[in-house]
Design a protein around this motif. Structure first.
Motif, PDB file in Angstrom:
ATOM      1  N   GLY A 184      45.476  39.181  33.089  1.00 37.13           N
ATOM      2  CA  GLY A 184      44.878  38.825  34.380  1.00 37.13           C
ATOM      3  C   GLY A 184      44.948  37.352  34.721  1.00 37.13           C
ATOM      4  N   GLU A 185      45.673  36.568  33.919  1.00 35.58           N
ATOM      5  CA  GLU A 185      45.799  35.134  34.218  1.00 35.58           C
ATOM      6  C   GLU A 185      46.669  34.892  35.445  1.00 35.58           C
ATOM      7  OE1 GLU A 185      46.104  32.516  30.459  1.00 35.58           O
ATOM      8  OE2 GLU A 185      46.850  34.496  29.841  1.00 35.58           O
ATOM      9  N   VAL A 186      47.639  35.769  35.656  1.00 37.46           N
ATOM     10  CA  VAL A 186      48.458  35.718  36.869  1.00 37.46           C
ATOM     11  C   VAL A 186      48.426  37.094  37.531  1.00 37.46           C
ATOM     12  CG1 VAL A 186      49.978  33.901  35.999  1.00 37.46           C
ATOM     13  CG2 VAL A 186      50.623  36.304  35.699  1.00 37.46           C
ATOM     14  N   ILE A 187      48.589  37.097  38.829  1.00 36.04           N
ATOM     15  CA  ILE A 187      48.598  38.336  39.608  1.00 36.04           C
ATOM     16  C   ILE A 187      49.991  38.526  40.192  1.00 36.04           C
ATOM     17  CG2 ILE A 187      47.649  39.512  41.633  1.00 36.04           C
ATOM     18  CD1 ILE A 187      45.130  37.757  41.264  1.00 36.04           C
ATOM     19  N   ARG A 188      50.542  39.724  39.978  1.00 39.51           N
ATOM     20  CA  ARG A 188      51.828  40.006  40.601  1.00 39.51           C
ATOM     21  C   ARG A 188      51.586  40.442  42.048  1.00 39.51           C
ATOM     22  NH1 ARG A 188      56.698  43.762  38.622  1.00 39.51           N
ATOM     23  NH2 ARG A 188      55.421  43.857  36.757  1.00 39.51           N
ATOM     24  N   LEU A 189      52.126  39.665  43.000  1.00 42.23           N
ATOM     25  CA  LEU A 189      51.974  39.987  44.420  1.00 42.23           C
ATOM     26  C   LEU A 189      53.001  41.030  44.861  1.00 42.23           C
ATOM     27  CD1 LEU A 189      51.454  36.356  45.759  1.00 42.23           C
ATOM     28  CD2 LEU A 189      49.700  38.091  45.337  1.00 42.23           C
ATOM     29  N   LYS A 190      54.192  40.889  44.343  1.00 43.33           N
ATOM     30  CA  LYS A 190      55.269  41.857  44.525  1.00 43.33           C
ATOM     31  C   LYS A 190      56.278  41.557  43.425  1.00 43.33           C
ATOM     32  CE  LYS A 190      58.237  39.203  47.667  1.00 43.33           C
ATOM     33  NZ  LYS A 190      58.995  39.222  48.943  1.00 43.33           N
ATOM     34  N   ARG A 191      57.335  42.306  43.369  1.00 38.09           N
ATOM     35  CA  ARG A 191      58.332  42.074  42.323  1.00 38.09           C
ATOM     36  C   ARG A 191      58.863  40.640  42.408  1.00 38.09           C
ATOM     37  NH1 ARG A 191      63.842  45.654  41.263  1.00 38.09           N
ATOM     38  NH2 ARG A 191      64.520  44.515  39.394  1.00 38.09           N
ATOM     39  N   GLY A 192      58.668  39.884  41.314  1.00 37.79           N
ATOM     40  CA  GLY A 192      59.209  38.535  41.233  1.00 37.79           C
ATOM     41  C   GLY A 192      58.360  37.448  41.854  1.00 37.79           C
ATOM     42  N   LEU A 193      57.158  37.783  42.354  1.00 39.41           N
ATOM     43  CA  LEU A 193      56.299  36.778  42.980  1.00 39.41           C
ATOM     44  C   LEU A 193      54.879  36.902  42.441  1.00 39.41           C
ATOM     45  CD1 LEU A 193      56.307  34.535  45.182  1.00 39.41           C
ATOM     46  CD2 LEU A 193      55.401  36.257  46.751  1.00 39.41           C
ATOM     47  N   TYR A 194      54.299  35.766  42.047  1.00 39.54           N
ATOM     48  CA  TYR A 194      52.996  35.750  41.392  1.00 39.54           C
ATOM     49  C   TYR A 194      52.085  34.695  42.013  1.00 39.54           C
ATOM     50  CZ  TYR A 194      55.539  38.288  37.742  1.00 39.54           C
ATOM     51  OH  TYR A 194      56.302  39.200  37.054  1.00 39.54           O
ATOM     52  N   VAL A 195      50.786  34.807  41.692  1.00 44.73           N
ATOM     53  CA  VAL A 195      49.831  33.761  42.026  1.00 44.73           C
ATOM     54  C   VAL A 195      48.879  33.620  40.841  1.00 44.73           C
ATOM     55  CG1 VAL A 195      48.105  35.267  43.138  1.00 44.73           C
ATOM     56  CG2 VAL A 195      48.313  32.871  43.850  1.00 44.73           C
ATOM     57  N   ILE A 196      48.403  32.406  40.601  1.00 45.93           N
ATOM     58  CA  ILE A 196      47.487  32.162  39.490  1.00 45.93           C
ATOM     59  C   ILE A 196      46.120  32.765  39.813  1.00 45.93           C
ATOM     60  CG2 ILE A 196      46.436  30.411  38.016  1.00 45.93           C
ATOM     61  CD1 ILE A 196      49.498  30.550  37.866  1.00 45.93           C
ATOM     62  N   ASP A 197      45.520  33.455  38.850  1.00 49.29           N
ATOM     63  CA  ASP A 197      44.240  34.138  39.074  1.00 49.29           C
ATOM     64  C   ASP A 197      43.073  33.149  39.093  1.00 49.29           C
ATOM     65  OD1 ASP A 197      42.766  36.785  39.218  1.00 49.29           O
ATOM     66  OD2 ASP A 197      41.790  35.880  37.469  1.00 49.29           O
ATOM     67  N   GLY A 198      41.983  33.561  39.723  1.00 48.04           N
ATOM     68  CA  GLY A 198      40.792  32.732  39.820  1.00 48.04           C
ATOM     69  C   GLY A 198      40.150  32.428  38.482  1.00 48.04           C
ATOM     70  N   SER A 199      40.347  33.284  37.485  1.00 54.35           N
ATOM     71  CA  SER A 199      39.781  33.033  36.160  1.00 54.35           C
ATOM     72  C   SER A 199      40.381  31.787  35.525  1.00 54.35           C
ATOM     73  CB  SER A 199      40.024  34.242  35.252  1.00 54.35           C
ATOM     74  OG  SER A 199      41.423  34.493  35.103  1.00 54.35           O
ATOM     75  N   VAL A 200      41.579  31.424  35.953  1.00 55.72           N
ATOM     76  CA  VAL A 200      42.247  30.227  35.445  1.00 55.72           C
ATOM     77  C   VAL A 200      41.940  29.025  36.335  1.00 55.72           C
ATOM     78  CG1 VAL A 200      44.483  29.173  34.914  1.00 55.72           C
ATOM     79  CG2 VAL A 200      44.095  31.604  34.443  1.00 55.72           C
ATOM     80  N   LEU A 201      42.011  29.242  37.650  1.00 52.64           N
ATOM     81  CA  LEU A 201      41.817  28.143  38.594  1.00 52.64           C
ATOM     82  C   LEU A 201      40.356  27.736  38.752  1.00 52.64           C
ATOM     83  CD1 LEU A 201      44.211  29.137  41.532  1.00 52.64           C
ATOM     84  CD2 LEU A 201      44.530  27.292  39.884  1.00 52.64           C
ATOM     85  N   GLY A 202      39.453  28.708  38.584  1.00 48.51           N
ATOM     86  CA  GLY A 202      38.035  28.437  38.827  1.00 48.51           C
ATOM     87  C   GLY A 202      37.605  28.814  40.231  1.00 48.51           C
ATOM     88  N   TYR A 203      38.527  29.301  41.031  1.00 44.83           N
ATOM     89  CA  TYR A 203      38.222  29.798  42.386  1.00 44.83           C
ATOM     90  C   TYR A 203      39.290  30.836  42.719  1.00 44.83           C
ATOM     91  CZ  TYR A 203      41.740  26.203  43.399  1.00 44.83           C
ATOM     92  OH  TYR A 203      42.856  25.429  43.381  1.00 44.83           O
ATOM     93  N   PRO A 204      38.980  31.783  43.593  1.00 51.38           N
ATOM     94  CA  PRO A 204      39.901  32.891  43.824  1.00 51.38           C
ATOM     95  C   PRO A 204      41.153  32.469  44.584  1.00 51.38           C
ATOM     96  CG  PRO A 204      38.059  33.004  45.356  1.00 51.38           C
ATOM     97  CD  PRO A 204      37.728  31.917  44.377  1.00 51.38           C
ATOM     98  N   PRO A 205      42.271  33.143  44.330  1.00 53.05           N
ATOM     99  CA  PRO A 205      43.468  32.875  45.115  1.00 53.05           C
ATOM    100  C   PRO A 205      43.253  33.285  46.573  1.00 53.05           C
ATOM    101  CG  PRO A 205      43.782  34.808  43.722  1.00 53.05           C
ATOM    102  CD  PRO A 205      42.485  34.188  43.325  1.00 53.05           C
ATOM    103  N   SER A 206      43.956  32.631  47.462  1.00 57.47           N
ATOM    104  CA  SER A 206      43.800  32.884  48.894  1.00 57.47           C
ATOM    105  C   SER A 206      44.730  34.005  49.353  1.00 57.47           C
ATOM    106  CB  SER A 206      44.097  31.612  49.693  1.00 57.47           C
ATOM    107  OG  SER A 206      44.260  31.907  51.063  1.00 57.47           O
ATOM    108  N   ALA A 207      44.143  35.121  49.761  1.00 55.49           N
ATOM    109  CA  ALA A 207      44.945  36.234  50.269  1.00 55.49           C
ATOM    110  C   ALA A 207      45.716  35.852  51.534  1.00 55.49           C
ATOM    111  CB  ALA A 207      44.054  37.452  50.522  1.00 55.49           C
TER     112      ALA A 207
END
Length: 213
Positions: A40-63
């Protein structure tokens, strides 16, 4: 992965190739990326594209920021944008965007992302940039979001002003008192693109009544 590098990435979606390159110190960067996705450290948005998860950043990723990157060029619109501006009472969870490529949908941990196709000459009218976490995302102006509703909904009444008024007030539940603040120039440009022009012209007539109140 270096925490300082992660902080620089912030809410920016990043490709798998870029992440693998950042994980070069590991024996198998590809396997490490897979482990990070499972943990859960990174979230797969679609095949080949990711975003860093809030558990790592300290705040949620922006949808909204992710929406612009998942499929584009695109901008957020329709119910999501109208809710964002406080023009409808409902909280909207599906992120609906407009593009000039074919219609697509994507599902990931952040939610449901859908993309509606419009003509390429109509697409750039009335787009705004909004900031989140020092970064920007593209969203329709209130006027463009309403035109996008008209353009992409098959059941919008075409000719009757009375039926269009009912659609706005009862189907969308639009805050009708805000219509007097709408920019007629944006609506006129949308009408000039040819699709559902009569309906948008009727919308302009309704708005002008509110301007005179």
């Amino acid at each position: 992965m270096n925490i300082d590098v992660i902080k620089k990435i912030r809410n920016t979606p990043i490709t798998g190739e870029e992440l693998v390159a950042m994980l070069g110190d590991y024996k198998s960067p590809t396997m490490k990326l897979s482990q990070m996705e499972k943990s859960g450290e990174v979230i797969r948005l679609k095949r080949g594209l990711y975003v860093i998860d809030g558990s790592v950043l300290g705040y949620p990723p922006s949808a909204p920021i992710c929406s612009n990157h998942i499929y584009g060029p695109s901008y957020l619109s329709r119910h999501w944008a109208l809710s964002y501006y406080g023009l409808i009472p409902e909280r909207v969870y599906e992120l609906t965007a407009i593009c000039f490529k074919r219609t697509r949908t994507f599902e990931n941990k952040l939610g449901h992302f859908s993309y509606r196709q419009v003509p390429e000459d109509y697409y750039p009218i009335g787009i705004k940039t909004e900031k989140y976490d020092g970064m920007t995302f593209m969203v329709a102006s209130p006027e463009k979001a309403l035109c996008d509703m008209i353009l992409t909904d098959s059941y919008v009444p075409c000719l009757s002003m009375a039926a269009l008024y009912t659609y706005l007030e009862e189907d969308i539940r639009l805050d009708m008192d805000e219509l007097g603040n709408f920019d007629i120039d944006i609506l006129s440009l949308c009408a000039q693109c040819g699709r559902k022009s009569k309906t948008i012209e009727n919308l302009i007539k309704i708005i002008k009544r509110y301007e005179s109140v």
